[in-house]
Motif scaffolding. Structure first.
Motif, mmCIF file in Angstrom:
data_model
loop_
_atom_site.group_PDB
_atom_site.id
_atom_site.type_symbol
_atom_site.label_atom_id
_atom_site.label_comp_id
_atom_site.label_asym_id
_atom_site.label_seq_id
_atom_site.Cartn_x
_atom_site.Cartn_y
_atom_site.Cartn_z
ATOM 1 N N SER A 33 -5.849 -8.107 -2.911
ATOM 2 C CA SER A 33 -4.850 -7.036 -2.821
ATOM 3 C C SER A 33 -5.358 -5.777 -2.141
ATOM 4 C CB SER A 33 -4.356 -6.687 -4.229
ATOM 5 O OG SER A 33 -5.442 -6.327 -5.075
ATOM 6 N N THR A 34 -6.466 -5.846 -1.407
ATOM 7 C CA THR A 34 -7.090 -4.654 -0.833
ATOM 8 C C THR A 34 -6.131 -3.852 0.030
ATOM 9 O OG1 THR A 34 -9.121 -5.951 -0.730
ATOM 10 C CG2 THR A 34 -9.140 -3.812 0.373
ATOM 11 N N PHE A 35 -5.294 -4.537 0.810
ATOM 12 C CA PHE A 35 -4.408 -3.833 1.749
ATOM 13 C C PHE A 35 -2.935 -4.000 1.397
ATOM 14 C CE2 PHE A 35 -8.271 -5.103 4.111
ATOM 15 C CZ PHE A 35 -8.799 -3.836 4.306
ATOM 16 N N ASN A 36 -2.646 -4.555 0.222
ATOM 17 C CA ASN A 36 -1.258 -4.713 -0.220
ATOM 18 C C ASN A 36 -0.726 -3.394 -0.763
ATOM 19 O OD1 ASN A 36 -2.203 -7.368 0.124
ATOM 20 N ND2 ASN A 36 -0.782 -8.151 -1.394
ATOM 21 N N LEU A 37 0.573 -3.187 -0.618
ATOM 22 C CA LEU A 37 1.226 -2.044 -1.225
ATOM 23 C C LEU A 37 1.802 -2.456 -2.574
ATOM 24 C CD1 LEU A 37 3.191 -0.459 1.771
ATOM 25 C CD2 LEU A 37 1.033 0.306 0.777
ATOM 26 N N CYS A 38 1.563 -1.640 -3.608
ATOM 27 C CA CYS A 38 2.174 -1.893 -4.909
ATOM 28 C C CYS A 38 2.265 -0.573 -5.654
ATOM 29 C CB CYS A 38 1.389 -2.943 -5.697
ATOM 30 S SG CYS A 38 -0.321 -2.497 -6.055
ATOM 31 N N ASN A 39 2.711 -0.619 -6.890
ATOM 32 C CA ASN A 39 3.015 0.615 -7.612
ATOM 33 C C ASN A 39 1.863 1.153 -8.443
ATOM 34 O OD1 ASN A 39 5.681 0.625 -6.641
ATOM 35 N ND2 ASN A 39 6.329 -0.804 -8.255
ATOM 36 N N ASP A 40 0.658 0.616 -8.277
ATOM 37 C CA ASP A 40 -0.472 1.150 -9.018
ATOM 38 C C ASP A 40 -1.666 1.276 -8.084
ATOM 39 O OD1 ASP A 40 -1.900 -1.389 -8.914
ATOM 40 O OD2 ASP A 40 -0.529 -2.079 -10.479
ATOM 41 N N LEU A 41 -2.791 1.686 -8.622
ATOM 42 C CA LEU A 41 -3.970 1.964 -7.809
ATOM 43 C C LEU A 41 -4.799 0.726 -7.524
ATOM 44 C CD1 LEU A 41 -5.152 5.330 -9.419
ATOM 45 C CD2 LEU A 41 -3.688 4.981 -7.423
ATOM 46 N N ASN A 42 -4.343 -0.441 -7.975
ATOM 47 C CA ASN A 42 -5.129 -1.663 -7.791
ATOM 48 C C ASN A 42 -4.918 -2.306 -6.428
ATOM 49 O OD1 ASN A 42 -6.132 -1.418 -10.410
ATOM 50 N ND2 ASN A 42 -4.404 -2.546 -11.278
ATOM 51 N N CYS A 43 -4.027 -1.758 -5.639
ATOM 52 C CA CYS A 43 -3.773 -2.289 -4.304
ATOM 53 C C CYS A 43 -4.325 -1.309 -3.275
ATOM 54 C CB CYS A 43 -2.284 -2.540 -4.126
ATOM 55 S SG CYS A 43 -1.644 -3.843 -5.222
ATOM 56 N N TYR A 44 -3.618 -1.135 -2.177
ATOM 57 C CA TYR A 44 -4.134 -0.273 -1.110
ATOM 58 C C TYR A 44 -4.197 1.174 -1.567
ATOM 59 C CZ TYR A 44 -4.437 2.208 3.331
ATOM 60 O OH TYR A 44 -4.826 3.035 4.346
ATOM 61 N N ASN A 45 -5.348 1.794 -1.385
ATOM 62 C CA ASN A 45 -5.538 3.188 -1.757
ATOM 63 C C ASN A 45 -6.603 3.760 -0.818
ATOM 64 O OD1 ASN A 45 -6.648 5.580 -2.993
ATOM 65 N ND2 ASN A 45 -5.654 4.987 -4.914
ATOM 66 N N ARG A 46 -6.162 4.436 0.226
ATOM 67 C CA ARG A 46 -7.101 4.885 1.255
ATOM 68 C C ARG A 46 -8.120 5.874 0.710
ATOM 69 N NH1 ARG A 46 -5.724 7.562 7.228
ATOM 70 N NH2 ARG A 46 -7.806 7.151 8.115
ATOM 71 N N THR A 47 -7.706 6.736 -0.190
ATOM 72 C CA THR A 47 -8.642 7.719 -0.757
ATOM 73 C C THR A 47 -9.753 7.022 -1.522
ATOM 74 O OG1 THR A 47 -6.886 9.374 -0.921
ATOM 75 C CG2 THR A 47 -8.855 9.703 -2.285
ATOM 76 N N ARG A 48 -9.373 6.058 -2.370
ATOM 77 C CA ARG A 48 -10.382 5.294 -3.115
ATOM 78 C C ARG A 48 -11.306 4.536 -2.167
ATOM 79 N NH1 ARG A 48 -7.713 0.278 -5.092
ATOM 80 N NH2 ARG A 48 -8.027 -0.106 -2.866
ATOM 81 N N ASP A 49 -10.712 3.878 -1.166
ATOM 82 C CA ASP A 49 -11.519 3.070 -0.250
ATOM 83 C C ASP A 49 -12.506 3.932 0.535
ATOM 84 O OD1 ASP A 49 -10.098 0.899 -1.150
ATOM 85 O OD2 ASP A 49 -8.742 0.827 0.568
ATOM 86 N N ARG A 50 -12.075 5.114 0.969
ATOM 87 C CA ARG A 50 -12.998 6.000 1.693
ATOM 88 C C ARG A 50 -14.159 6.429 0.811
ATOM 89 N NH1 ARG A 50 -9.060 10.050 5.101
ATOM 90 N NH2 ARG A 50 -8.165 10.320 3.043
ATOM 91 N N MET A 51 -13.862 6.679 -0.464
ATOM 92 C CA MET A 51 -14.932 7.051 -1.383
ATOM 93 C C MET A 51 -15.951 5.921 -1.518
ATOM 94 S SD MET A 51 -14.691 8.014 -5.437
ATOM 95 C CE MET A 51 -14.293 6.310 -5.873
#
Length: 435
Positions: A69-87
């Motif tokens: 689910s790394t690049f999937n869109l969903c309603n929680d933080l377990n899917c795509y989250n650019r801020t988290r990934d950059r960190m």
């Protein structure tokens, strides 16, 4: 370890700035045999007009909530989250890592788009991958994008109608054997490459495309299960009653599939390296003489992996990605594993990446022991032609993902620090750093 002068001056603090220079495209340099070693090859990059050695060192980065689910869109933080990934990328870069491997997901929310999609890929999904790659490149890191399945949408449904029926060639096996599906895969790879290029432009030099996470065919599915009759494939006609013909059918089609898809990718991204991932015969209780045949799936693992040795001799791939999981990192144990692959017959002109290695908590009960295993296996693999290393995984070890695996981030990044370029400058020697 290679890091460009520009990147050292701009990204020393491990933070991202806009307007970064494109990473140099990867190249390959052959290393002639000497009295102490056989011929091999290594990765290189061009800097200031000169080719210099580049050693891929990094991690697999993947979110495993409800699939990949790394690049999937969903309603929680377990899917795509650019801020988290950059960190997370900044954490890797701070330890000197220069390479990250990610995975394409299929199905709802994945690269397929909705079932009625008439385009080869979902543009929004590929854009999210491109932005991740852009953030990684800004930190001096290459991104290897890994495929698994042909998308399941209207674009491919039309093409699949012309593929052989499942009674002749089963779905998964047909991916690699059917000429029609070779062409469909080429459309997929080229469509994804085009959308990546649309976003990244000249910065697409940081992209590597892996056509399969771990390529295998099923012995208990058609056309191999019947062990009789002629079958027409992309690479020719083969007699399933003859063991050597079954082997040729598998390996010649896999080589053709890889070369066809590489050509499709290179038409759009001429500088992007293309590879395929493999697990070894040892991992599925087979050896180099195992011939793809029907088998009882309740008693045996009926997967037959592609052969790195054969593919290195017969395809146009830029390098090979081999995965090794063992509870013992000794050279003897590694040799036993690689013996299942006729390792000595590898084409020395093709570099080998250890694209997955890791440790379960069953094998090693403490993170320090897991770090010892990773450190030892990495050093010993240098003696067997491996030219780069990606650990499984950076941080997918929480209760909802893979709690039985030690990640590079486990318990304060014990493993991540031990085998990092910052703490272990030479990957081919045992680290002197202890957490």
């Amino acid at each position: 370890m290679w890091v460009s002068t520009f990147l050292l001056t701009v990204f020393m603090c491990g933070t991202i700035r806009s307007g970064f220079a494109a990473l140099p495209a990867l190249g390959v340099r052959q290393i002639p045999s000497t009295g102490n070693s056989n011929a091999s090859s290594e990765f290189v990059v061009k800097e200031n007009g000169k080719w210099i050695k580049f050693v891929p060192r990094g991690a697999n980065y993947i979110r495993l909530y409800n699939g990949h689910s790394t690049f999937n869109l969903c309603n929680d933080l377990n899917c795509y989250n650019r801020t988290r990934d950059r960190m997370k990328l900044e954490q890797m870069a701070a330890l000197g890592y220069n390479f990250v491997r990610v995975f394409v997901s299929n199905g709802p929310g994945g690269i397929d788009g909705n079932p009625n999609n008439t385009a080869p890929v979902d543009v929004g999904y590929v854009r999210r991958m491109a932005l991740f790659s852009e953030d990684a490149a800004a930190l001096g890191m290459y991104t290897m994008i890994t495929l698994s399945w042909l998308p399941n949408n209207e674009f491919y449904a039309k093409r699949k109608k012309d593929a052989p029926p499942s009674s002749v060639m089963s779905g998964w096996n047909a991916f690699f054997l059917s000429k029609v599906l070779h062409e469909a895969w080429a459309s997929f790879v080229q469509g994804m490459a085009q959308e990546l290029k649309n976003v990244l432009g000249e910065n697409a030099t940081s992209i590597i495309i892996s056509l399969q996470n771990e390529l295998f065919l099923w012995g208990n599915q058609q056309p191999f299960a019947s062990e009789q009759g002629l079958v027409s494939t992309a690479a020719g006609v083969f007699d399933m009653a003859k063991p050597d013909q079954r082997e040729k059918c598998m390996h010649e089609n896999v080589a053709l599939w890889g070369s066809t898809l590489r050509s499709a990718s290179k038409m759009v991204l001429p500088n992007a390296f293309v590879t395929i991932g493999f697990f070894t015969n040892w991992a599925v209780q087979k050896n180099s003489s195992s011939i793809i045949s029907n088998c009882n799936a309740t008693l045996h693992d009926c997967r037959y992996p592609g052969s790195p040795a054969i593919i290195s001799q017969t395809s146009t791939l830029d390098f090979l990605d081999v995965h090794i999981y063992m509870p013992d990192g000794s050279l003897d144990a590694l040799d036993t594993n690689l013996l299942s692959e006729d390792w000595k017959t590898l084409n020395p002109a093709i570099p080998i990446l250890l694209g997955e290695f890791g440790c379960t908590k069953t094998w090693q009960t403490t993170v320090q022991k897991a770090a010892d295993l990773a450190d030892t296996l990495q050093a010993n693999s240098c003696l067997r032609r491996f030219a780069g290393w990606l650990y499984w995984t950076w941080d997918s070890d929480d209760a909802a993902e893979q709690p039985n695996f030690w990640s590079l981030s486990s318990e304060g990044m014990v493993i991540g620090k031990r085998i990092s370029p910052k703490m272990k400058v030479d990957p081919c020697s045992k680290s002197s750093f202890k957490s």
